[in-house]
Design a protein around this motif. Structure first.
Motif, short mmCIF file in Angstrom:
data_model
loop_
_atom_site.label_atom_id
_atom_site.label_comp_id
_atom_site.label_asym_id
_atom_site.label_seq_id
_atom_site.Cartn_x
_atom_site.Cartn_y
_atom_site.Cartn_z
N ALA A 11 0.84 -1.19 0.00
CA ALA A 11 0.00 0.00 0.00
C ALA A 11 0.88 1.25 0.00
O ALA A 11 0.61 2.21 -0.73
N VAL A 12 1.95 1.21 0.80
CA VAL A 12 2.87 2.36 0.85
C VAL A 12 3.53 2.57 -0.51
O VAL A 12 3.56 3.69 -1.03
N TYR A 29 -0.36 8.06 5.08
CA TYR A 29 -1.68 7.81 4.48
C TYR A 29 -2.14 6.39 4.81
O TYR A 29 -3.30 6.17 5.19
N ALA A 30 -1.23 5.41 4.65
CA ALA A 30 -1.60 4.00 4.84
C ALA A 30 -2.02 3.76 6.29
O ALA A 30 -3.03 3.09 6.54
N LEU A 31 -1.26 4.32 7.24
CA LEU A 31 -1.58 4.09 8.65
C LEU A 31 -2.90 4.79 9.01
O LEU A 31 -3.68 4.29 9.83
N HIS A 32 -3.15 5.92 8.36
CA HIS A 32 -4.44 6.59 8.55
C HIS A 32 -5.57 5.69 8.05
O HIS A 32 -6.59 5.51 8.74
N LEU A 33 -5.40 5.10 6.86
CA LEU A 33 -6.44 4.25 6.29
C LEU A 33 -6.68 3.02 7.17
O LEU A 33 -7.81 2.57 7.33
N LEU A 34 -5.58 2.50 7.76
CA LEU A 34 -5.69 1.35 8.67
C LEU A 34 -6.67 1.61 9.79
O LEU A 34 -7.35 0.70 10.27
N GLU A 36 -9.19 3.75 9.65
CA GLU A 36 -10.52 4.12 9.17
C GLU A 36 -11.45 2.90 9.14
O GLU A 36 -10.99 1.76 9.18
N GLU A 37 -12.74 3.19 9.03
CA GLU A 37 -13.71 2.11 8.83
C GLU A 37 -13.49 1.45 7.46
O GLU A 37 -13.07 2.13 6.53
N GLU A 38 -13.81 0.17 7.37
CA GLU A 38 -13.64 -0.52 6.09
C GLU A 38 -14.45 0.15 4.98
O GLU A 38 -14.01 0.28 3.85
N SER A 39 -15.66 0.63 5.32
CA SER A 39 -16.51 1.23 4.29
C SER A 39 -15.87 2.49 3.71
O SER A 39 -15.94 2.74 2.51
N ALA A 40 -15.21 3.27 4.57
CA ALA A 40 -14.57 4.51 4.10
C ALA A 40 -13.40 4.18 3.17
O ALA A 40 -13.22 4.83 2.13
N VAL A 41 -12.64 3.16 3.52
CA VAL A 41 -11.50 2.77 2.70
C VAL A 41 -12.00 2.19 1.37
O VAL A 41 -11.44 2.45 0.31
N ARG A 42 -13.11 1.44 1.44
CA ARG A 42 -13.71 0.90 0.22
C ARG A 42 -14.17 2.03 -0.70
O ARG A 42 -13.97 1.98 -1.92
N LEU B 51 -5.57 -3.20 2.86
CA LEU B 51 -5.21 -2.74 4.20
C LEU B 51 -6.30 -3.10 5.20
O LEU B 51 -6.02 -3.38 6.36
N LYS B 52 -7.55 -3.04 4.73
CA LYS B 52 -8.65 -3.36 5.65
C LYS B 52 -9.09 -4.81 5.54
O LYS B 52 -9.53 -5.39 6.52
#
Lengths: 204, 204
Positions: A11-12, A29-34, A36-42, B51-52
């Motif tokens: 991802a990085v 960015y990647a650690l931020h996404l980690l 987050e909720e799965e739906s937001a990342v999706r 990531l998720k």
């Protein structure tokens, strides 16, 4: 930097392909996404992919568009007999922001650049010629060449001009000169030189 | 800024949710992706989603990991009787970079913060207690509390310390003091004060 996970590393590495994003920002960015909720990342993941899978190009001007004909070409209030030829989408947005232009566009998708292997057929040049020749969607009276002032831009201007000559239409280019508010002493020589040669009547 | 496409607008809005990324940078990223090959954009899109969906947490230390047990916990050469308790993955990476620590970790996933609604059961605190109690995967002799020096970090330290007291193990915390290379006059009072109170024998 050694990361504890190949998935994180991937991802990085992928995020670091974005322009101006280094490994440190990409990790942030990647650690931020980690977290987050799965739906937001999706949502993010899908929005990115849709850029390639769902986005169309206008059949007339080749600007990006969600519809077959873009809102500018479809707008009845625009002057359909003037076409401004630009390199890319950003240029359309820059000109639109000035609110000074009411004609249509033609987005080439680049400029002729033999060094990068970009020739006439990689660009929307033939579709421009066809547009002038066919008069579809409207007869063309003027083509404004608004390509970058680089060797590649000049080459492309030259080629398009030569191709359009037989149609006996007005071919213009953007006025170049010292930017409004700029000090003469800080203007580069070429720009200042052009703005002297291309001087215009004073509107007193 | 009005964009010519809702799909582009969505991608920009989504990219702008990344930390420190504004609308202008997000647009730059989106337009860059537009010009990439579909396969490259798909790789990025999938790497983000993974990531998720694909990333695990180590069953012992709860650090992110591609495997059930992370490489640090699985490493036979690490001292398995020392656990360093940290807030998050970044902290593990920061300590690993020093190459000064050969023990294991325990990643809480945050600190107790009533204001943010984060309590003991939202964090990996009970799993830490269990780890000490059960001696699985190894008997624990020392727990190093390396949480942030904030009110929340202190509260969490206090809680963990109280829970671990019955097990009669060594509980330590990171040395705090003036950073190496820092001028005393620029150190903040609290740090300077702590480093005087916590002064150590001079190694001549």
């Amino acid at each position: 930097m050694e990361l504890p996970s190949k998935i994180l590393q991937d991802a990085v590495d992928q995020l670091a392909t974005l322009p101006g994003v280094g490994k440190r920002s990409a990790l942030r960015y990647a650690l931020h996404l980690l977290e987050e909720e799965e739906s937001a990342v999706r949502d993010l993941s899908e929005a990115i992919l849709k850029l390639k899978t769902d986005l169309h190009h206008c059949r007339y001007c080749h600007n990006i568009s969600d519809t077959e004909v873009c809102p500018i070409c479809a707008n009845e209030k625009r002057q359909k007999n003037i076409i401004c030829v630009v390199e890319n989408v950003q240029d359309v947005m820059a000109i639109e922001k000035t609110q000074q232009y009411r004609g249509l566009y033609h987005v080439l998708g680049g400029v002729i650049s033999p060094i990068d292997g970009i020739g006439v057929h990689d660009l929307e040049i033939n579709s421009l010629i066809n547009r002038v020749q066919s008069g579809d969607p409207a007869p063309v009276e003027e083509v404004i060449l608004a390509l970058p002032t680089t060797m590649e831009g000049d080459t492309t201007n030259y080629y398009i001009n030569k191709q359009l000559l037989p149609f006996n239409i007005k071919i213009t280019t953007l006025a170049r000169g010292v930017a409004i508010g700029d000090n003469l002493e800080y203007a580069d020589e070429i720009t200042l030189g052009r703005s002297i040669v291309g001087r215009i009547p004073f509107e007193g």
